[in-house]
Design a protein around this motif. Structure first.
Motif, short mmCIF file in Angstrom:
data_model
loop_
_atom_site.label_atom_id
_atom_site.label_comp_id
_atom_site.label_asym_id
_atom_site.label_seq_id
_atom_site.Cartn_x
_atom_site.Cartn_y
_atom_site.Cartn_z
N PHE A 78 -8.97 0.83 -2.67
CA PHE A 78 -8.37 -0.31 -1.83
C PHE A 78 -7.23 -1.09 -2.63
N SER A 79 -6.66 -1.41 -1.40
CA SER A 79 -5.45 -2.30 -1.55
C SER A 79 -5.69 -3.20 -2.67
N THR A 80 -4.57 -3.38 -3.79
CA THR A 80 -5.20 -4.24 -5.22
C THR A 80 -3.77 -5.51 -4.66
N ILE A 81 -3.56 -5.70 -3.09
CA ILE A 81 -2.63 -7.11 -2.57
C ILE A 81 -3.95 -8.01 -2.16
N CYS A 82 -4.37 -9.18 -2.76
CA CYS A 82 -5.13 -10.38 -2.02
C CYS A 82 -5.31 -10.66 -0.74
N THR A 83 -5.67 -10.66 -0.35
CA THR A 83 -5.63 -11.24 1.28
C THR A 83 -5.68 -12.14 1.13
N HIS A 84 -5.41 -13.48 0.43
CA HIS A 84 -5.41 -14.88 0.11
C HIS A 84 -4.06 -15.12 0.47
N PHE A 113 -13.08 -9.93 -5.82
CA PHE A 113 -13.30 -8.46 -5.10
C PHE A 113 -14.00 -7.75 -5.67
N ASP A 114 -15.21 -6.36 -4.69
CA ASP A 114 -15.99 -5.69 -5.31
C ASP A 114 -14.50 -4.35 -5.48
N ALA A 115 -14.45 -4.26 -6.04
CA ALA A 115 -13.90 -2.33 -6.13
C ALA A 115 -14.49 -1.54 -5.96
N ALA A 116 -15.33 -1.65 -5.20
CA ALA A 116 -16.74 -0.79 -4.99
C ALA A 116 -16.48 -0.30 -3.06
N THR A 117 -16.71 -2.38 -2.66
CA THR A 117 -16.83 -2.28 -1.66
C THR A 117 -15.38 -3.12 -0.53
N GLY A 118 -15.15 -3.34 -1.64
CA GLY A 118 -13.43 -4.03 -1.38
C GLY A 118 -14.31 -5.80 -0.85
N GLU A 119 -15.36 -5.74 -0.14
CA GLU A 119 -15.70 -7.17 -0.20
C GLU A 119 -15.64 -8.43 -1.31
N VAL A 120 -15.28 -9.56 -0.92
CA VAL A 120 -14.67 -10.91 -1.62
C VAL A 120 -16.50 -11.74 -1.72
N PRO A 129 -11.10 -9.26 3.19
CA PRO A 129 -12.20 -8.22 2.21
C PRO A 129 -10.79 -7.25 2.42
N LEU A 130 -10.49 -7.24 0.74
CA LEU A 130 -9.25 -5.97 -0.04
C LEU A 130 -9.45 -4.44 1.43
N ASP A 131 -7.80 -4.50 1.70
CA ASP A 131 -7.67 -3.15 2.86
C ASP A 131 -8.34 -1.62 2.12
N GLU A 132 -9.28 -1.32 2.91
CA GLU A 132 -9.26 -0.25 2.27
C GLU A 132 -8.09 1.20 2.44
N LEU A 133 -8.20 2.45 1.53
CA LEU A 133 -6.93 3.26 1.23
C LEU A 133 -7.72 5.13 1.46
N SER A 134 -7.59 5.85 2.74
CA SER A 134 -8.01 6.78 2.67
C SER A 134 -7.61 7.81 1.08
N VAL A 135 -8.35 7.89 0.14
CA VAL A 135 -8.64 9.26 -0.99
C VAL A 135 -9.51 10.39 -0.92
N GLU A 136 -8.64 11.33 -1.32
CA GLU A 136 -8.74 12.85 -1.68
C GLU A 136 -8.85 13.12 -3.02
N THR A 193 1.02 -1.41 -0.28
CA THR A 193 0.31 0.29 -0.43
C THR A 193 0.77 1.66 -0.33
N PRO A 194 0.11 2.70 -0.69
CA PRO A 194 1.05 3.58 -0.63
C PRO A 194 2.00 3.89 0.66
N THR A 195 3.01 4.07 0.93
CA THR A 195 3.70 4.86 2.67
C THR A 195 3.41 6.36 2.41
N ALA A 196 3.04 7.12 1.54
CA ALA A 196 3.32 7.99 1.70
C ALA A 196 2.22 9.06 0.58
#
Length: 141
Positions: free
Chosen positions: A79-85, A107-114, A122-129, A40-43
């Motif tokens: 969301f992070s696109t690193i698979c949680t599996h 995964f659903d790109a809108a919710t991160g759900e499997v 689910p995928l890790d949600e990231l802050s976005v603006e 995930t982005p570190t900055a």
């Protein structure tokens, strides 16, 4: 060489067949190219123009292991696109469905759900603006 048993043809063939399979399995679960991008982005990271994502759509940013989706109300989610599996980077987006190349988790790109196992988390949600018309994600975004 006398005194040393020689390998049978069956043993040699069995060993030759095992090596490529083991190598493929290790490659498939390796998590991608050596150190290409962090999980995930570190900055804060500028991904692209806000206008690139239509309402109800999503865009995959492979270089940053991030997917951003836009709801019908115009809000964005990332969301992070690193698979949680198994930790593989997801590189396929069709509509709003992300599919992992390693074991087929979806995964659903809108919710991160499997949507499809073997992943169960689910995928890790990231802050976005949006800043200056650009999508920004990562810490403090």
């Amino acid at each position: 060489m006398p005194g040393r048993p020689s390998a049978s043809r069956r043993t040699v063939l069995r060993g030759a067949a095992t090596v490529p399979v083991a190598g493929f399995a290790l490659t498939a679960c390796s998590g991608g190219a050596g150190g290409a991008a962090p999980a995930t982005p570190t900055a804060p990271v500028e991904l692209g123009a806000e206008s690139e994502i239509a309402k109800g759509g999503a865009k995959l940013y492979r270089d940053h292991n991030v997917v951003v989706s836009r709801a019908q109300d115009g809000s964005l989610k990332a969301f992070s696109t690193i698979c949680t599996h198994a930790g593989c980077p997801i590189n396929k987006l069709e509509g709003t469905t992300l599919t992992c190349p390693c074991h087929g988790s979806a995964f659903d790109a809108a919710t991160g759900e499997v949507l499809h196992a073997p992943a169960t988390v689910p995928l890790d949600e990231l802050s976005v603006e949006v800043k200056g018309g650009k999508i920004v994600t990562g810490p403090d975004a």
